[in-house]
Design a protein around this motif. Sequence first.
Motif, mmCIF file in Angstrom:
data_model
loop_
_atom_site.group_PDB
_atom_site.id
_atom_site.type_symbol
_atom_site.label_atom_id
_atom_site.label_comp_id
_atom_site.label_asym_id
_atom_site.label_seq_id
_atom_site.Cartn_x
_atom_site.Cartn_y
_atom_site.Cartn_z
ATOM 1 N N ILE A 86 1.800 8.787 5.145
ATOM 2 C CA ILE A 86 1.959 7.329 5.120
ATOM 3 C C ILE A 86 3.422 6.909 4.988
ATOM 4 O O ILE A 86 3.767 5.754 5.237
ATOM 5 C CB ILE A 86 1.085 6.704 4.003
ATOM 6 N N LEU B 165 0.841 -1.206 0.000
ATOM 7 C CA LEU B 165 0.000 0.000 0.000
ATOM 8 C C LEU B 165 0.872 1.250 0.000
ATOM 9 O O LEU B 165 0.582 2.231 -0.695
ATOM 10 C CB LEU B 165 -0.895 0.033 1.253
ATOM 11 N N ARG C 298 2.715 1.646 -3.480
ATOM 12 C CA ARG C 298 1.919 2.182 -4.586
ATOM 13 C C ARG C 298 1.724 3.693 -4.445
ATOM 14 O O ARG C 298 1.797 4.443 -5.422
ATOM 15 C CB ARG C 298 0.564 1.499 -4.694
ATOM 16 N N ARG C 299 1.486 4.140 -3.220
ATOM 17 C CA ARG C 299 1.309 5.580 -3.020
ATOM 18 C C ARG C 299 2.606 6.338 -3.363
ATOM 19 O O ARG C 299 2.580 7.432 -3.931
ATOM 20 C CB ARG C 299 0.882 5.844 -1.568
ATOM 21 N N ILE D 32 -5.555 6.084 -8.575
ATOM 22 C CA ILE D 32 -5.502 6.843 -7.326
ATOM 23 C C ILE D 32 -6.437 8.053 -7.437
ATOM 24 O O ILE D 32 -6.523 8.667 -8.498
ATOM 25 C CB ILE D 32 -4.048 7.298 -7.051
ATOM 26 N N PHE E 66 -7.082 6.254 -1.923
ATOM 27 C CA PHE E 66 -5.782 6.813 -1.520
ATOM 28 C C PHE E 66 -4.641 5.932 -2.022
ATOM 29 O O PHE E 66 -3.653 6.410 -2.544
ATOM 30 C CB PHE E 66 -5.726 6.950 0.004
ATOM 31 N N THR E 67 -4.785 4.629 -1.853
ATOM 32 C CA THR E 67 -3.822 3.673 -2.394
ATOM 33 C C THR E 67 -4.472 2.297 -2.332
ATOM 34 O O THR E 67 -5.513 2.128 -1.684
ATOM 35 C CB THR E 67 -2.486 3.688 -1.631
ATOM 36 N N VAL F 261 -2.873 2.297 7.476
ATOM 37 C CA VAL F 261 -3.818 2.943 6.569
ATOM 38 C C VAL F 261 -4.144 4.359 7.031
ATOM 39 O O VAL F 261 -4.312 5.276 6.222
ATOM 40 C CB VAL F 261 -5.086 2.069 6.451
ATOM 41 N N HIS G 144 2.898 6.760 -6.978
ATOM 42 C CA HIS G 144 2.008 7.817 -7.448
ATOM 43 C C HIS G 144 2.604 9.198 -7.173
ATOM 44 O O HIS G 144 2.588 10.083 -8.035
ATOM 45 C CB HIS G 144 0.655 7.677 -6.752
ATOM 46 N N ALA H 104 -7.213 1.558 0.577
ATOM 47 C CA ALA H 104 -7.309 2.548 1.641
ATOM 48 C C ALA H 104 -8.152 3.679 1.076
ATOM 49 O O ALA H 104 -7.743 4.360 0.139
ATOM 50 C CB ALA H 104 -5.930 3.049 2.040
#
Lengths: 383, 142
Positions: A257, A149, A152-153, B119, B72-73, A252, A156, B95
């Motif tokens: 994060i 998680l 991936r963020r 996203i 969000f992800t 989460v 981005h 999330a």
Amino acid sequence: MSTPLRACIAGAALTEFSRDSGRSAERLAIEVATAACLDAGVDPTVIDGIVPFPHGPTAEDLMAGLGLPDVRFSGVPHLGGASSVAGLRLAAMAVTAGQADYVLCFVARNGRSSSRVEQRVATLLPGQRYRRNLENPQGMNSPAQWYSLICRRHMHEFGTTRAHLAEVALTMRAHAQLNEHAQMYGRPMTMEQYMSGRPIADPYWLYDCCLETDGAGAVLITSADRAKDGPHRPVHLAGMAEGHADSADDIVNRRDIFNTGLTKAAPRAFGMAGVTPSDVDAAMIYDCFTFEVIQQLEEAGFCPRGGGGDLVADGGIALGGRLPVNPHGGLLSEGHIAGMNHVVEAVTQLRGDAGRRQVPDAEVVAVTGWGDMGDGALAVLTV
Amino acid sequence: MSTATELTTAPPLPDPADQMLAGYWEAVARGELVVQECGSCAAPQWPPRAGCGTCGLSDLGWRRVAGTGTLFTWTTVHHTTIEYYKPALPFALAAVELDDAPVRMLGRVRGVHPDQLSIDQPLTVVYESVAPGVTLPVWEPR
Ligand SMILES: [Zn+2]
């Protein structure tokens, strides 16, 4: 700034790493403790302090199995995979305060043949209420899922790519070809092989995930005075710290994060050691997954946040690169004993005993630990 | 053989005796989504905790939220040790940043292939029965 702790690593040892050790984790612990004492040139009965890993053989197992007459200090850090590094600080505090003379820190487990990762996280992780009630029913129950998680963020926000993850995996595998002790020694990996792995928790594919290993590692910590009489050059525990992420029990809901325990621990550890990340000759980064190397390089201050992909690209973390990372091959390619192998590799490098994988003139080595839902620890080791 | 049957006919189920989450599951059973809210400072928080993360010891209650948010992800699960979810592979766990409270909820996404997600895309909650008397909030594109 906190008071420096005056302690050294006098002895270090590993057992062999395998998929099936053929003996109990307690037996592995006794073997590796004995080997670490032999390495330090002392009899195991001098051990009067024990810092076990939070999962596996206990301090009492060592007392009984080695016939230790009077252990007067024990403590268990509860930071998951960061416990190996956080435990160094616990041991150094005990030695500095005169509460113990020889503290053994160890990890011993049959992590492949017996207690596999899902079993460990089901008891070790913080926030069990949320894991059990809010995540497991939805189908979430593994570290690859939690940490992908974050990956991936990061992709981005900062443009991190699978090519960057591949660079980490391939560098660790290449390093393991220089380390006969590594589980992946003699098994080099190409980009084609990396790309042909199956997806696990995308963006994590098979070769983004660490090994599962049977094996053990230990270090013996004592005062600088006692360490100087040993057979090896003492390795100084110059700076150590632990830290806990915001929203420590739930990834989460961590508003930032990328914030981890390491974000808070690293400046404290470097400050205690009186060095900066640019002084570090080699870094042992807790590589449970490829992206966590990138994230920890950023959060420890080796590059700005978002710069981790650039740092690992083009051989940046390979031997001979800007910052050699895990010359032993790490959790991804040497073996996974919760980062105690990273501590042992730091000692080997600082003694100048790393052979073909030696970082020339290594005098300052940083070791990170990553565990639980983002607990972190950092130790700066020097000679 | 009853153990194997239970494993495949239901996912791991929430603990019905967990008092801290009881108000949340009661709301879900009514088809509503709630977050915890502090009785002193009115701060919302998630997951529910024993104290207020903003002001400490206080009386805690619940605030109904709309059940809409943005992605969000997410992670796309291709391998699972949970028998119940093996037929659903691959599936996305997201999330979700709620529209009307500064919290994120973790939930499975359905009604769209994971490869089609992006996203910040808008999502809405739906309720899925996974076992007799047990409903889970999951998310769909809106
Ligand atoms: Zn409050």
